[in-house]
Design a protein around this motif. Structure first.
Motif, PDB file in Angstrom:
ATOM      1  N   ASP A 244       0.833  -1.204   0.000  1.00 43.15           N
ATOM      2  CA  ASP A 244       0.000   0.000   0.000  1.00 43.15           C
ATOM      3  C   ASP A 244       0.873   1.261   0.000  1.00 43.15           C
ATOM      4  OD1 ASP A 244       0.829  -0.213   2.613  1.00 43.15           O
ATOM      5  OD2 ASP A 244      -1.180  -0.131   3.502  1.00 43.15           O
ATOM      6  N   SER A 245       2.207   1.069  -0.023  1.00 44.40           N
ATOM      7  CA  SER A 245       3.115   2.193  -0.280  1.00 44.40           C
ATOM      8  C   SER A 245       2.805   2.811  -1.640  1.00 44.40           C
ATOM      9  CB  SER A 245       4.574   1.727  -0.239  1.00 44.40           C
ATOM     10  OG  SER A 245       4.766   0.623  -1.101  1.00 44.40           O
ATOM     11  N   LEU A 246       1.995   2.120  -2.441  1.00 42.80           N
ATOM     12  CA  LEU A 246       1.598   2.708  -3.726  1.00 42.80           C
ATOM     13  C   LEU A 246       0.873   4.035  -3.502  1.00 42.80           C
ATOM     14  CD1 LEU A 246      -1.665   2.418  -4.863  1.00 42.80           C
ATOM     15  CD2 LEU A 246      -1.055   0.029  -4.730  1.00 42.80           C
ATOM     16  N   GLY A 247       0.273   4.197  -2.329  1.00 42.58           N
ATOM     17  CA  GLY A 247      -0.371   5.478  -2.008  1.00 42.58           C
ATOM     18  C   GLY A 247       0.614   6.628  -2.067  1.00 42.58           C
TER      19      GLY A 247
ATOM     20  N   ASP B  89       0.674  11.508   1.158  1.00 39.74           N
ATOM     21  CA  ASP B  89       1.796  11.542   2.097  1.00 39.74           C
ATOM     22  C   ASP B  89       1.732  10.410   3.129  1.00 39.74           C
ATOM     23  OD1 ASP B  89      -0.214  12.410   3.662  1.00 39.74           O
ATOM     24  OD2 ASP B  89       0.652  14.380   4.129  1.00 39.74           O
ATOM     25  N   SER B  90       0.808   9.466   2.934  1.00 38.03           N
ATOM     26  CA  SER B  90       0.769   8.271   3.776  1.00 38.03           C
ATOM     27  C   SER B  90       0.072   7.163   2.977  1.00 38.03           C
ATOM     28  CB  SER B  90      -0.008   8.535   5.073  1.00 38.03           C
ATOM     29  OG  SER B  90      -1.403   8.520   4.825  1.00 38.03           O
ATOM     30  N   THR B  91      -0.035   5.973   3.593  1.00 30.67           N
ATOM     31  CA  THR B  91      -0.712   4.856   2.915  1.00 30.67           C
ATOM     32  C   THR B  91      -2.221   4.864   3.185  1.00 30.67           C
ATOM     33  OG1 THR B  91      -0.346   3.367   4.799  1.00 30.67           O
ATOM     34  CG2 THR B  91       1.360   3.403   3.114  1.00 30.67           C
TER      35      THR B  91
ATOM     36  N   SER C 200      -0.344   2.735  10.969  1.00 35.19           N
ATOM     37  CA  SER C 200      -0.537   3.277  12.328  1.00 35.19           C
ATOM     38  C   SER C 200       0.291   4.537  12.565  1.00 35.19           C
ATOM     39  CB  SER C 200      -0.151   2.228  13.369  1.00 35.19           C
ATOM     40  OG  SER C 200      -0.936   1.085  13.221  1.00 35.19           O
ATOM     41  N   VAL C 201       0.656   5.221  11.473  1.00 34.76           N
ATOM     42  CA  VAL C 201       1.525   6.405  11.619  1.00 34.76           C
ATOM     43  C   VAL C 201       0.953   7.430  12.602  1.00 34.76           C
ATOM     44  CG1 VAL C 201       0.568   7.486   9.520  1.00 34.76           C
ATOM     45  CG2 VAL C 201       2.802   8.188  10.356  1.00 34.76           C
TER      46      VAL C 201
END
Ligand code: KIV
Length: 266
Positions: free
Chosen positions: A43-46, A53-55, A141-142
């Protein structure tokens, strides 16, 4: 074709294996040529594809679309796909969303968390869906962590992470990902569980290594994380080609020359 049995055999033999994130068909073909062992539709594709700026904004439909793109071109790798943020809070939605990704071509579903995932891991395993549990710095969970910070530092946090790893493997998790944890803790977790462990920023002693494809090709927006190496401009990639970078990564992980101490945390 890499399967979970292949990865378990690699773990038993001490053969280090590779994983790269991938989001589209042409890169999947190149990874295939380099015999990358496992591909993660992360989901880093986000962040690297969609520009967030996040997933967190990534949807199940986004993941299914990219998973299908990879599955059409992949011959060799085991395919892991992320269930995105808040798509596995309840068992029914987790089951329905896992089905979408498996039907799109995933072989293993990756979920982020700890022992609270045990029921889900067991339910999915019983339904024919292997899971990979992502522990340590779990990017979904950032907002709980208050930023992208190293996890598992200090005795209490390390003990909890080790207990979580053992619990999810006992519940049936087929693989673990450990992100940004001290190398010593990653080694202890890897030795404590039978499931193969894939590390990113977790030192050289995990069973496998994963990097975000864009990072290892030197395409980084902002600060370069400590655990990243640019394989595209590495002088051993004499052609400076993308295929050469994937092949060099595969070779470096297998022979144990990546990662080194400079890529790890204490
Ligand atoms: O989404 C992703 O790319 C990941 C890797 C960083 C492991 O989860």
């Amino acid at each position: 074709m890499t399967t979970l049995s292949t990865l378990k055999k690699f773990k038993r033999e001490g053969t280090k294996f590779t994983c790269l994130t991938c989001y589209d068909s042409m890169f999947a073909r190149m990874m295939d040529k380099a015999q990358i062992d496992t591909i993660l539709i992360g989901d880093s594709l986000g962040m690297v594809v969609q520009g967030h700026d996040s997933t967190l904004p990534v949807t199940v439909d986004d993941m299914a679309y990219h998973t299908a793109n990879i599955a059409r071109s992949n011959q060799h790798a085991l395919i892991l796909a992320d269930l995105p943020f808040m798509s596995y809070v309840t068992l029914p939605e987790a089951i329905a969303n896992s089905r979408k990704l498996m039907q799109a071509g995933a072989h293993v579903i990756k979920i982020e968390g700890g022992s609270e995932l045990c029921d889900l891991v067991t339910t999915l395993a019983q339904a024919g869906t292997p899971t990979c549990v992502h522990l340590g710095l779990t990017p979904q969970s950032v907002n709980v962590f208050g930023g992208y910070k190293i996890q598992g530092r200090g005795d209490e946090a390390a003990d909890k992470l080790l207990a979580d790893a053992k619990a999810v493997v006992a519940a049936g998790a087929a693989l673990l990902v450990l992100e940004c944890v001290p190398a010593e803790l990653a080694k202890a977790v890897t030795e404590a569980v039978t499931a193969p462990v894939i590390g990113i920023g977790a030192g050289a002693d995990t069973d496998g290594q994963v990097l975000v494809m864009h990072d290892m090709l030197g395409m980084v927006h902002g600060r370069v994380p400590r655990f990243v190496h640019d394989f595209l401009t590495d002088e051993r990639n004499s052609a400076r080609s993308i295929e050469g970078a994937f092949a060099l990564y595969q070779q470096s992980v297998r022979e144990g020359s990546f990662p080194t101490e400079q890529h790890q945390f204490s």
